[in-house]
Design an enzyme around this catalytic site. Structure first.
Site, PDB file in Angstrom:
ATOM      1  N   PRO A 212       0.789  -1.228   0.000  1.00 29.83           N
ATOM      2  CA  PRO A 212       0.000   0.000   0.000  1.00 29.83           C
ATOM      3  C   PRO A 212       0.828   1.290   0.000  1.00 29.83           C
ATOM      4  O   PRO A 212       1.858   1.373   0.667  1.00 29.83           O
ATOM      5  CB  PRO A 212      -0.822  -0.097   1.292  1.00 29.83           C
ATOM      6  N   ASN A 213       0.335   2.239  -0.764  1.00 29.00           N
ATOM      7  CA  ASN A 213       0.880   3.595  -0.885  1.00 29.00           C
ATOM      8  C   ASN A 213       2.165   3.694  -1.710  1.00 29.00           C
ATOM      9  O   ASN A 213       2.638   4.789  -1.985  1.00 29.00           O
ATOM     10  CB  ASN A 213       1.099   4.242   0.504  1.00 29.00           C
TER      11      ASN A 213
ATOM     12  N   ARG B   6       5.679  12.207  -2.924  1.00 33.14           N
ATOM     13  CA  ARG B   6       5.656  12.748  -1.545  1.00 33.14           C
ATOM     14  C   ARG B   6       6.725  12.050  -0.724  1.00 33.14           C
ATOM     15  O   ARG B   6       7.246  11.021  -1.135  1.00 33.14           O
ATOM     16  CB  ARG B   6       4.305  12.471  -0.881  1.00 33.14           C
TER      17      ARG B   6
ATOM     18  N   TYR C 236      11.592   8.221   0.976  1.00 32.98           N
ATOM     19  CA  TYR C 236      11.447   7.171  -0.046  1.00 32.98           C
ATOM     20  C   TYR C 236      12.105   7.507  -1.387  1.00 32.98           C
ATOM     21  O   TYR C 236      12.043   6.689  -2.314  1.00 32.98           O
ATOM     22  CB  TYR C 236       9.956   6.843  -0.234  1.00 32.98           C
TER      23      TYR C 236
ATOM     24  N   ASN D 111       7.610  -5.926  -1.148  1.00 29.23           N
ATOM     25  CA  ASN D 111       7.665  -4.840  -0.174  1.00 29.23           C
ATOM     26  C   ASN D 111       6.237  -4.704   0.345  1.00 29.23           C
ATOM     27  O   ASN D 111       5.404  -4.085  -0.307  1.00 29.23           O
ATOM     28  CB  ASN D 111       8.136  -3.535  -0.811  1.00 29.23           C
TER      29      ASN D 111
ATOM     30  N   ALA E 252       3.245  -0.984   4.842  1.00 28.75           N
ATOM     31  CA  ALA E 252       2.766  -0.972   6.240  1.00 28.75           C
ATOM     32  C   ALA E 252       2.265  -2.342   6.693  1.00 28.75           C
ATOM     33  O   ALA E 252       2.287  -2.648   7.893  1.00 28.75           O
ATOM     34  CB  ALA E 252       1.671   0.075   6.401  1.00 28.75           C
TER      35      ALA E 252
ATOM     36  N   GLU F 171      12.056 -10.086   1.254  1.00 31.88           N
ATOM     37  CA  GLU F 171      11.347  -8.888   1.744  1.00 31.88           C
ATOM     38  C   GLU F 171      12.232  -7.669   1.508  1.00 31.88           C
ATOM     39  O   GLU F 171      13.413  -7.698   1.839  1.00 31.88           O
ATOM     40  CB  GLU F 171      11.087  -9.075   3.240  1.00 31.88           C
TER      41      GLU F 171
ATOM     42  N   HIS G 134      12.590  -3.300   1.744  1.00 30.69           N
ATOM     43  CA  HIS G 134      12.103  -1.986   2.189  1.00 30.69           C
ATOM     44  C   HIS G 134      13.040  -0.917   1.670  1.00 30.69           C
ATOM     45  O   HIS G 134      14.260  -1.079   1.736  1.00 30.69           O
ATOM     46  CB  HIS G 134      12.040  -1.912   3.714  1.00 30.69           C
TER      47      HIS G 134
ATOM     48  N   ARG H 270      13.854   3.466  12.160  1.00 29.56           N
ATOM     49  CA  ARG H 270      12.693   4.360  12.218  1.00 29.56           C
ATOM     50  C   ARG H 270      11.878   4.122  13.499  1.00 29.56           C
ATOM     51  O   ARG H 270      12.392   3.583  14.462  1.00 29.56           O
ATOM     52  CB  ARG H 270      11.866   4.186  10.934  1.00 29.56           C
TER      53      ARG H 270
HETATM   54  O1  CA2 Z   1      10.622   1.521   3.547  1.00 32.24           O
HETATM   55  C1  CA2 Z   1       9.739   0.891   2.999  1.00 32.24           C
HETATM   56  O2  CA2 Z   1       9.827   0.439   1.860  1.00 32.24           O
HETATM   57  C2  CA2 Z   1       8.398   0.680   3.726  1.00 32.24           C
HETATM   58  O3  CA2 Z   1       7.945  -0.624   3.420  1.00 32.24           O
HETATM   59  C3  CA2 Z   1       7.452   1.721   3.179  1.00 32.24           C
HETATM   60  C4  CA2 Z   1       6.103   1.739   3.882  1.00 32.24           C
HETATM   61  C5  CA2 Z   1       6.264   1.786   5.382  1.00 32.24           C
HETATM   62  O4  CA2 Z   1       5.002   1.674   6.019  1.00 32.24           O
HETATM   63  C6  CA2 Z   1       7.185   0.694   5.900  1.00 32.24           C
HETATM   64  O5  CA2 Z   1       7.330   0.851   7.295  1.00 32.24           O
HETATM   65  C7  CA2 Z   1       8.536   0.781   5.234  1.00 32.24           C
HETATM   66  C8  CA2 Z   1       5.283   2.953   3.432  1.00 32.24           C
HETATM   67  C9  CA2 Z   1       5.073   3.046   1.962  1.00 32.24           C
HETATM   68  C10 CA2 Z   1       4.490   4.389   1.663  1.00 32.24           C
HETATM   69  O6  CA2 Z   1       5.095   4.864   0.497  1.00 32.24           O
HETATM   70  C11 CA2 Z   1       4.966   6.187   0.214  1.00 32.24           C
HETATM   71  C12 CA2 Z   1       5.687   6.626  -0.865  1.00 32.24           C
HETATM   72  C13 CA2 Z   1       5.646   7.942  -1.193  1.00 32.24           C
HETATM   73  C14 CA2 Z   1       4.869   8.817  -0.468  1.00 32.24           C
HETATM   74  C15 CA2 Z   1       4.140   8.366   0.590  1.00 32.24           C
HETATM   75  C16 CA2 Z   1       4.197   7.044   0.940  1.00 32.24           C
END
Ligand code: CA2
Length: 188
Positions: free
Chosen positions: A32-33, A40, A45, A96, A99, A120, A122, A129
């Site tokens: 997700p996201n 953003r 990221y 990946n 969340a 896996e 990230h 974090r």
């Molecule tokens: O670091 C990673 O790849 C995560 O899997 C990213 C997740 C986070 O919840 C994990 O703890 C670590 C969040 C992905 C959200 O991605 C976004 C990308 C751009 C803007 C906003 C969110």
């Protein structure tokens, strides 16, 4: 069903051009996201879009002669379905779970159930974090975890999973029982 068509002289092709039947197949799942990548939270990221990341993965996959299938979903159920589907169609998974890493027993159970080697990934270093990101429900069923190396992490995961799959194929070949003499002579 793979495309199947007949070529002149009765040669039947069951794989699209550029693919061959012994090619390793890897499914790459973004949680997700991650569709928002590059738009953003660039300080966490990075600036690369999901499309650009997928192109980099596809390019490396071609070099390694691996067939990749890349998907993103914001839905836990859809990710579970794609993991289940992979059991008969793919040799390994790169995921990946975003969340869902920290919450999803369903994704963990799906990976354990299909039994495919899974890496896996990230983008950020989840261990540096917030406390709630330190725990991964996925790590215990993955062959490895890459965290904090940005998009490069996916490329390393692809190389690592490729090498792992080749090594286990070789091991299967060398440990397979030798054919019996009757079979070896082509007797039924
Ligand atoms: O670091 C990673 O790849 C995560 O899997 C990213 C997740 C986070 O919840 C994990 O703890 C670590 C969040 C992905 C959200 O991605 C976004 C990308 C751009 C803007 C906003 C969110």
């Amino acid at each position: 069903m793979p495309t199947c068509w007949t070529l002149p002289r009765g040669i039947v092709r069951t794989h699209p051009a550029g693919e061959h039947k012994d090619m390793l197949r890897i499914r790459v799942l973004h949680g997700p996201n991650l569709n928002l990548l590059g738009t953003r939270e660039q300080s966490i990221y990075g600036t690369l879009s999901l499309d650009a990341l997928d192109s980099a993965i596809t390019k490396l996959a071609k070099e390694l002669a691996v067939k990749v299938d890349l998907r993103q979903s914001n839905s836990e159920g859809e990710l579970v379905t794609w993991i289940q589907e992979a059991r008969t169609k793919y040799d390994g998974i790169i995921i990946n779970p975003a969340a869902y890493t920290h919450t999803s027993i369903a994704i963990r159970d799906a990976i354990a159930a299909v039994g495919l080697p899974t890496v896996e990934v990230h983008l950020s270093n989840i261990h540096q974090r917030e406390e709630f990101r330190h725990r991964s429900h996925i790590a215990g069923v993955a062959i490895g975890q890459i965290s904090g190396l940005g998009p490069t992490g996916y490329l390393l995961a692809l190389r690592g999973l490729h090498d792992h799959l080749i090594a286990s194929q070789r091991q299967k070949k060398t440990t397979a029982p030798a054919p019996s003499r009757r079979t070896a002579k082509g007797m039924k």
